[in-house]
Design a protein around this motif. Structure first.
Motif, PDB file in Angstrom:
ATOM      1  N   ALA A  37       0.860  -1.186   0.000  1.00 31.58           N
ATOM      2  CA  ALA A  37       0.000   0.000   0.000  1.00 31.58           C
ATOM      3  C   ALA A  37       0.896   1.235   0.000  1.00 31.58           C
ATOM      4  O   ALA A  37       2.041   1.181   0.434  1.00 31.58           O
ATOM      5  CB  ALA A  37      -0.906   0.006   1.225  1.00 31.58           C
ATOM      6  N   ALA A  38       0.361   2.324  -0.475  1.00 33.08           N
ATOM      7  CA  ALA A  38       1.097   3.587  -0.486  1.00 33.08           C
ATOM      8  C   ALA A  38       0.536   4.509   0.582  1.00 33.08           C
ATOM      9  O   ALA A  38      -0.675   4.570   0.798  1.00 33.08           O
ATOM     10  CB  ALA A  38       0.984   4.247  -1.852  1.00 33.08           C
ATOM     11  N   GLU A  40      -9.551  13.616   2.257  1.00 33.83           N
ATOM     12  CA  GLU A  40     -10.671  14.073   3.077  1.00 33.83           C
ATOM     13  C   GLU A  40     -10.224  14.786   4.352  1.00 33.83           C
ATOM     14  O   GLU A  40     -11.052  15.296   5.088  1.00 33.83           O
ATOM     15  CB  GLU A  40     -11.563  12.882   3.435  1.00 33.83           C
ATOM     16  CG  GLU A  40     -12.209  12.274   2.204  1.00 33.83           C
ATOM     17  CD  GLU A  40     -13.094  11.095   2.547  1.00 33.83           C
ATOM     18  OE1 GLU A  40     -13.384  10.861   3.743  1.00 33.83           O
ATOM     19  OE2 GLU A  40     -13.502  10.399   1.609  1.00 33.83           O
ATOM     20  N   ASN A  41      -8.922  14.796   4.621  1.00 27.42           N
ATOM     21  CA  ASN A  41      -8.399  15.387   5.845  1.00 27.42           C
ATOM     22  C   ASN A  41      -7.108  16.139   5.514  1.00 27.42           C
ATOM     23  O   ASN A  41      -6.032  15.555   5.592  1.00 27.42           O
ATOM     24  CB  ASN A  41      -8.150  14.293   6.891  1.00 27.42           C
ATOM     25  CG  ASN A  41      -7.583  14.822   8.175  1.00 27.42           C
ATOM     26  OD1 ASN A  41      -7.623  16.011   8.446  1.00 27.42           O
ATOM     27  ND2 ASN A  41      -7.028  13.924   8.969  1.00 27.42           N
ATOM     28  N   PRO A  42      -7.209  17.394   5.121  1.00 25.73           N
ATOM     29  CA  PRO A  42      -6.006  18.156   4.761  1.00 25.73           C
ATOM     30  C   PRO A  42      -4.960  18.095   5.874  1.00 25.73           C
ATOM     31  O   PRO A  42      -5.266  18.258   7.047  1.00 25.73           O
ATOM     32  CB  PRO A  42      -6.522  19.583   4.578  1.00 25.73           C
ATOM     33  CG  PRO A  42      -7.971  19.415   4.261  1.00 25.73           C
ATOM     34  CD  PRO A  42      -8.415  18.206   5.051  1.00 25.73           C
ATOM     35  N   GLY A  43      -3.743  17.799   5.485  1.00 21.83           N
ATOM     36  CA  GLY A  43      -2.654  17.678   6.446  1.00 21.83           C
ATOM     37  C   GLY A  43      -2.518  16.282   7.021  1.00 21.83           C
ATOM     38  O   GLY A  43      -1.533  15.978   7.679  1.00 21.83           O
ATOM     39  N   LEU A  98      -2.720  11.850   6.638  1.00 22.60           N
ATOM     40  CA  LEU A  98      -2.262  10.808   5.732  1.00 22.60           C
ATOM     41  C   LEU A  98      -3.278   9.678   5.671  1.00 22.60           C
ATOM     42  O   LEU A  98      -4.060   9.482   6.603  1.00 22.60           O
ATOM     43  CB  LEU A  98      -0.911  10.253   6.203  1.00 22.60           C
ATOM     44  CG  LEU A  98       0.259  11.230   6.220  1.00 22.60           C
ATOM     45  CD1 LEU A  98       1.483  10.571   6.839  1.00 22.60           C
ATOM     46  CD2 LEU A  98       0.570  11.719   4.815  1.00 22.60           C
ATOM     47  N   ALA A  99      -3.254   8.941   4.572  1.00 23.99           N
ATOM     48  CA  ALA A  99      -4.131   7.790   4.381  1.00 23.99           C
ATOM     49  C   ALA A  99      -3.328   6.697   3.694  1.00 23.99           C
ATOM     50  O   ALA A  99      -2.239   6.932   3.174  1.00 23.99           O
ATOM     51  CB  ALA A  99      -5.339   8.175   3.529  1.00 23.99           C
ATOM     52  N   LEU A 100      -3.890   5.500   3.672  1.00 20.88           N
ATOM     53  CA  LEU A 100      -3.326   4.400   2.897  1.00 20.88           C
ATOM     54  C   LEU A 100      -4.103   4.302   1.600  1.00 20.88           C
ATOM     55  O   LEU A 100      -5.332   4.417   1.598  1.00 20.88           O
ATOM     56  CB  LEU A 100      -3.450   3.080   3.657  1.00 20.88           C
ATOM     57  CG  LEU A 100      -2.628   2.953   4.924  1.00 20.88           C
ATOM     58  CD1 LEU A 100      -3.010   1.684   5.663  1.00 20.88           C
ATOM     59  CD2 LEU A 100      -1.144   2.943   4.592  1.00 20.88           C
ATOM     60  N   PHE A 101      -3.409   4.077   0.503  1.00 15.41           N
ATOM     61  CA  PHE A 101      -4.065   3.897  -0.786  1.00 15.41           C
ATOM     62  C   PHE A 101      -3.816   2.466  -1.220  1.00 15.41           C
ATOM     63  O   PHE A 101      -2.678   2.033  -1.407  1.00 15.41           O
ATOM     64  CB  PHE A 101      -3.508   4.882  -1.810  1.00 15.41           C
ATOM     65  CG  PHE A 101      -4.289   4.908  -3.089  1.00 15.41           C
ATOM     66  CD1 PHE A 101      -5.584   5.387  -3.117  1.00 15.41           C
ATOM     67  CD2 PHE A 101      -3.724   4.466  -4.266  1.00 15.41           C
ATOM     68  CE1 PHE A 101      -6.319   5.417  -4.300  1.00 15.41           C
ATOM     69  CE2 PHE A 101      -4.435   4.496  -5.456  1.00 15.41           C
ATOM     70  CZ  PHE A 101      -5.733   4.972  -5.469  1.00 15.41           C
ATOM     71  N   THR A 144      -8.543   2.630  -3.421  1.00 15.38           N
ATOM     72  CA  THR A 144      -9.375   3.117  -2.324  1.00 15.38           C
ATOM     73  C   THR A 144      -8.488   3.725  -1.244  1.00 15.38           C
ATOM     74  O   THR A 144      -7.395   3.236  -0.992  1.00 15.38           O
ATOM     75  CB  THR A 144     -10.187   1.951  -1.713  1.00 15.38           C
ATOM     76  OG1 THR A 144     -10.960   1.340  -2.754  1.00 15.38           O
ATOM     77  CG2 THR A 144     -11.113   2.415  -0.607  1.00 15.38           C
ATOM     78  N   TYR A 145      -8.979   4.776  -0.593  1.00 14.99           N
ATOM     79  CA  TYR A 145      -8.275   5.391   0.525  1.00 14.99           C
ATOM     80  C   TYR A 145      -8.769   4.770   1.824  1.00 14.99           C
ATOM     81  O   TYR A 145      -9.974   4.605   2.023  1.00 14.99           O
ATOM     82  CB  TYR A 145      -8.535   6.902   0.562  1.00 14.99           C
ATOM     83  CG  TYR A 145      -7.949   7.621  -0.622  1.00 14.99           C
ATOM     84  CD1 TYR A 145      -6.629   8.037  -0.615  1.00 14.99           C
ATOM     85  CD2 TYR A 145      -8.724   7.878  -1.745  1.00 14.99           C
ATOM     86  CE1 TYR A 145      -6.082   8.694  -1.719  1.00 14.99           C
ATOM     87  CE2 TYR A 145      -8.194   8.533  -2.851  1.00 14.99           C
ATOM     88  CZ  TYR A 145      -6.872   8.937  -2.821  1.00 14.99           C
ATOM     89  OH  TYR A 145      -6.330   9.577  -3.910  1.00 14.99           O
TER      90      TYR A 145
END
Length: 87
Positions: free
Chosen positions: A32-33, A39-42, A44-47, A51-52
């Motif tokens: 995953a990246a 959806e949340n500036p600043g 991080l998420a997993l891609f 899908t996030y």
């Protein structure tokens, strides 16, 4: 207890144990990246799989594929043959 996010940065590649949502008894180690959360500036998420996913304590994240495969083997008991692991 509050989740403490490790020092991930957008662009990092990590590994997760992902359960197939259509066949719940199937799980795999997947790359995953780490990306900027749209959806949340600043944040991080997993891609993964186009899908996030939130980067939080609900998803076990591993820095290396070997580490993720060891955790998978310990959790699911033999789904990956030990001699097939490449650490």
């Amino acid at each position: 207890m509050e989740f403490q996010q490790p020092n991930y940065r957008a662009g990092d590649i990590v590994y997760v144990i992902y359960r197939n949502p259509h066949t719940y008894d199937v799980a795999n180690v997947q790359e995953a990246a780490v990306v900027k959360d749209p959806e949340n500036p600043g944040g991080l998420a997993l891609f993964l799989y186009e899908t996030y996913f939130p980067l939080d304590s609900e998803i076990a994240v591993y820095a290396s594929q070997g580490e993720a495969e060891r955790a998978y083997h310990e959790t699911f008991g033999g789904g990956i043959e030990p001699e097939g692991l490449q650490w």
